[in-house]
Design a protein around this motif. Structure first.
Motif, short mmCIF file in Angstrom:
data_model
loop_
_atom_site.label_atom_id
_atom_site.label_comp_id
_atom_site.label_asym_id
_atom_site.label_seq_id
_atom_site.Cartn_x
_atom_site.Cartn_y
_atom_site.Cartn_z
N PRO A 163 15.43 11.40 9.90
CA PRO A 163 14.69 12.66 9.72
C PRO A 163 13.38 12.50 8.94
O PRO A 163 12.50 13.36 9.01
CB PRO A 163 15.67 13.53 8.94
CG PRO A 163 17.01 12.93 9.17
CD PRO A 163 16.78 11.47 9.32
N TYR A 164 13.26 11.38 8.22
CA TYR A 164 12.07 11.14 7.39
C TYR A 164 11.14 10.11 8.01
O TYR A 164 10.16 9.69 7.39
CB TYR A 164 12.51 10.69 5.99
CG TYR A 164 13.50 11.65 5.38
CD1 TYR A 164 13.06 12.83 4.78
CD2 TYR A 164 14.87 11.41 5.47
CE1 TYR A 164 13.97 13.73 4.25
CE2 TYR A 164 15.78 12.32 4.95
CZ TYR A 164 15.34 13.47 4.34
OH TYR A 164 16.23 14.37 3.83
N GLU A 165 11.47 9.71 9.25
CA GLU A 165 10.66 8.76 10.03
C GLU A 165 10.44 7.45 9.28
O GLU A 165 9.39 6.83 9.36
CB GLU A 165 9.32 9.41 10.42
CG GLU A 165 9.51 10.66 11.27
CD GLU A 165 8.20 11.31 11.69
OE1 GLU A 165 7.14 10.90 11.19
OE2 GLU A 165 8.25 12.23 12.53
N GLY A 183 0.80 -1.21 0.00
CA GLY A 183 0.00 0.00 0.00
C GLY A 183 0.84 1.26 0.00
O GLY A 183 2.03 1.25 0.28
N GLY A 184 0.17 2.37 -0.33
CA GLY A 184 0.86 3.65 -0.42
C GLY A 184 0.72 4.49 0.82
O GLY A 184 0.54 5.71 0.74
N PHE A 185 0.84 3.86 1.98
CA PHE A 185 0.67 4.57 3.25
C PHE A 185 1.99 5.17 3.74
O PHE A 185 3.03 5.02 3.09
CB PHE A 185 0.07 3.62 4.29
CG PHE A 185 -1.25 3.03 3.87
CD1 PHE A 185 -2.40 3.79 3.91
CD2 PHE A 185 -1.32 1.73 3.40
CE1 PHE A 185 -3.63 3.27 3.51
CE2 PHE A 185 -2.54 1.19 2.98
CZ PHE A 185 -3.69 1.96 3.04
N THR A 186 1.96 5.84 4.88
CA THR A 186 3.14 6.51 5.42
C THR A 186 4.31 5.54 5.58
O THR A 186 4.17 4.50 6.22
CB THR A 186 2.83 7.14 6.79
OG1 THR A 186 1.73 8.04 6.63
CG2 THR A 186 4.03 7.88 7.34
N PRO A 187 5.47 5.84 4.98
CA PRO A 187 6.61 4.91 5.08
C PRO A 187 7.15 4.82 6.50
O PRO A 187 7.26 5.82 7.21
CB PRO A 187 7.65 5.52 4.14
CG PRO A 187 7.26 6.95 3.97
CD PRO A 187 5.77 7.01 4.14
N ARG A 188 7.46 3.58 6.90
CA ARG A 188 8.08 3.33 8.21
C ARG A 188 9.50 2.80 8.08
O ARG A 188 10.30 2.94 8.99
CB ARG A 188 7.23 2.33 9.02
CG ARG A 188 5.83 2.79 9.32
CD ARG A 188 5.81 4.04 10.16
NE ARG A 188 4.46 4.44 10.55
CZ ARG A 188 4.10 5.69 10.81
NH1 ARG A 188 4.99 6.67 10.70
NH2 ARG A 188 2.87 5.97 11.15
N GLU A 210 1.42 10.82 1.47
CA GLU A 210 1.93 9.53 1.92
C GLU A 210 2.58 8.76 0.77
O GLU A 210 3.64 8.16 0.92
CB GLU A 210 0.80 8.70 2.54
CG GLU A 210 0.32 9.23 3.88
CD GLU A 210 -0.80 8.39 4.46
OE1 GLU A 210 -0.84 8.25 5.69
OE2 GLU A 210 -1.64 7.87 3.70
N LEU A 211 1.92 8.80 -0.39
CA LEU A 211 2.45 8.11 -1.56
C LEU A 211 3.80 8.69 -1.97
O LEU A 211 4.75 7.95 -2.26
CB LEU A 211 1.45 8.24 -2.71
CG LEU A 211 1.83 7.57 -4.03
CD1 LEU A 211 1.86 6.05 -3.88
CD2 LEU A 211 0.86 7.97 -5.14
N GLU A 212 3.92 10.00 -1.96
CA GLU A 212 5.16 10.67 -2.37
C GLU A 212 6.28 10.45 -1.35
O GLU A 212 7.44 10.29 -1.73
CB GLU A 212 4.90 12.16 -2.57
CG GLU A 212 4.00 12.43 -3.77
CD GLU A 212 3.50 13.86 -3.85
OE1 GLU A 212 3.00 14.25 -4.92
OE2 GLU A 212 3.59 14.59 -2.84
N LEU A 213 5.93 10.43 -0.08
CA LEU A 213 6.94 10.13 0.94
C LEU A 213 7.52 8.73 0.73
O LEU A 213 8.73 8.51 0.90
CB LEU A 213 6.33 10.23 2.34
CG LEU A 213 6.13 11.64 2.90
CD1 LEU A 213 5.23 11.60 4.13
CD2 LEU A 213 7.47 12.29 3.25
#
Length: 459
Positions: free
Chosen positions: A384-386, A354-359, A439-442
């Motif tokens: 810095p980018y979590e 999925g295109g959710f927030t990257p971890r 979220e997708l772009e991150l």
């Protein structure tokens, strides 16, 4: 004194290198977040093409459009890799009813991928509820024969990483119908594999045992599964029956393609880093998160490199795999051709969660010492980018076959936040509107950063 100066020199060299890497990663993220194109590309894929099950017209259109998209970006190589894929069709919309005496209660169901259809009149039978394959085996043929087996094992909410819950519950869908057929069942109904309580039935593939009997199998929504289970508890078993009808069928295999774009390495053109997702999707919706986001992030990595002027040392490929959902033929073909061409692959990254927030990222089958070294080198750069969770775990279905043919390769899975994925996965709700642009772009930025680091410093 000489030893001290040497250590000091090494310290400054390492510090300078990390500073250069940090600046470059910032540049990659800035391009993804300010000028990113993956969201609008995804909009086109979802809204203009839609569902893309292998063998379908949608899949064929998506291949042609994807190649054209890569051509417009001016990659060094863009080509199609031929692969034969299954052609399963759902047919008319399924019907499902709980029958309580003279009362018929309609419930949402969806045929499982690769299932056979029911007879034209459908199937009506008594129900046997089980919550595991072990429970099914304990009941045996004397209880199951002629019945519809209702697999109602719930998604375990205790798993924080929801992919683990999916894996644990998923065995019912993958293997349950074939196991029930062994005991003479007339059909199988499987609780949707999700922690959500809703009326979206989740499709997905089932696998029949080689040479075994095939019975019709469908997913039932979680709310309907709870209703059916409660009715079975409250009434005597013979009074409750289930009816379902589906007209799905498997047609002869058809020709399709993996779509591949490449930026050729400036120093090592015959060494490869692949990043990919699967172009095909189930037919109930637009395949936005599964896996439109993954393929659009993959091609975005190469676009970002071109736009920022970064020239990789090694060749970097974006691979749109065909047929992950119901056969995995695209991944098998890619690995087969890589082996035939004696290609040296450093790493393969798959984005299919999925295109959710990257971890962060998971690394498959590497020693603990190597994983520690990767963390020592890279985690501070991602902090810095979590997206700094660099952990042991799976790589992905499509890149998995590469490990069989190229044992030295490192397989990596992109790991976004997992909490919402299985609410949407394989449902009619997997549409473009449920993807968040930022979220997708991150995610695209995170993947581009990891490819850059591997290209520069290896693993």
């Amino acid at each position: 004194m000489k030893k001290f100066l040497l250590l000091l020199s090494l310290f400054f060299a390492v510090t300078t290198l990390k500073a250069q890497d940090s600046l470059m990663i910032r540049k990659l993220y800035d391009e993804a977040l300010v000028n990113g194109e993956c969201y609008e590309n995804l909009r086109y894929l979802c809204k203009k093409i839609g569902s893309r099950l292998s063998g379908s017209v949608g899949a064929e259109k998506s291949v042609a459009w994807s190649k054209k998209l890569m051509d417009t970006y001016g990659f060094d190589k863009v080509y199609l890799q031929e692969v034969m894929v299954p052609h399963w069709v759902r047919g008319a919309k399924e019907e499902g009813f709980i029958i309580d005496g003279k009362t018929r209660i309609k419930v949402p169901i969806a045929a499982l991928g690769m299932s056979v259809g029911t007879p034209a009149a459908g199937i009506t039978a008594n129900i046997v509820e089980v919550k595991s394959l072990k429970e099914l085996d304990a009941l045996g043929e004397s209880v199951i024969k002629g019945k519809i087996v209702f697999f109602n094992g719930p998604f375990d909410p205790r798993f924080i990483e929801t992919g683990q819950g999916y894996g644990a519950a998923g065995i019912q869908r993958f293997a349950g119908p074939s196991a029930a057929a062994k005991y003479g069942a007339a059909g199988a109904i499987v609780r949707s594999i999700t922690p959500a309580l809703d009326d979206y039935p989740h499709t997905g593939g089932t696998v029949y045992a080689e040479g075994g009997r095939k019975i019709p199998a469908a997913a039932i929504s979680t709310l309907a599964a709870n209703k059916l289970s409660n009715m079975l508890k409250l009434r005597k078993l013979p009074l409750i029956k289930f009816y379902f009808k589906q007209s799905c069928q498997t047609l002869p295999d058809v020709k399709s393609y993996n779509v591949i774009g490449e930026v050729t390495g400036s120093e090592h053109p015959n060494k490869f880093i692949s990043v990919g997702g699967h172009l095909d999707s189930w037919d109930l919706a637009e395949g936005a998160h599964d896996d439109g986001t993954g393929v659009m992030q993959s091609v975005e990595v190469l676009r970002i490199f071109k736009k920022t002027g970064y020239k990789p040392k090694n060749s970097v490929r974006a691979v749109f795999f065909m047929n992950e959902e119901n056969g995995h033929k695209g991944g098998l073909k890619y690995a087969e051709v890589a082996a035939q061409n004696k290609e040296e692959h450093i790493a393969a990254i798959e984005t299919d969660e999925g295109g959710f927030t990257p971890r962060g990222f998971s690394f498959q089958g590497i020693p603990a010492a190597q994983l520690k070294a990767i963390n020592d080198k890279y985690s501070a750069l991602f902090e810095p980018y979590e997206a700094d969770r660099l952990v042991a775990g799976g790589g992905g279905t499509d890149i998995g076959p590469l490990k069989e043919t190229i044992p030295s390769i490192v397989l990596i899975g992109f790991r976004p936040d997992s909490q919402r994925y299985f609410d949407i996965h394989h449902t009619p709700n997997d549409v473009f509107e449920n993807v968040n642009k930022r979220e997708l772009e991150l995610g695209a930025g995170a993947i581009a950063a990891l490819v850059y680091l591997i290209d520069q410093h290896g693993l």
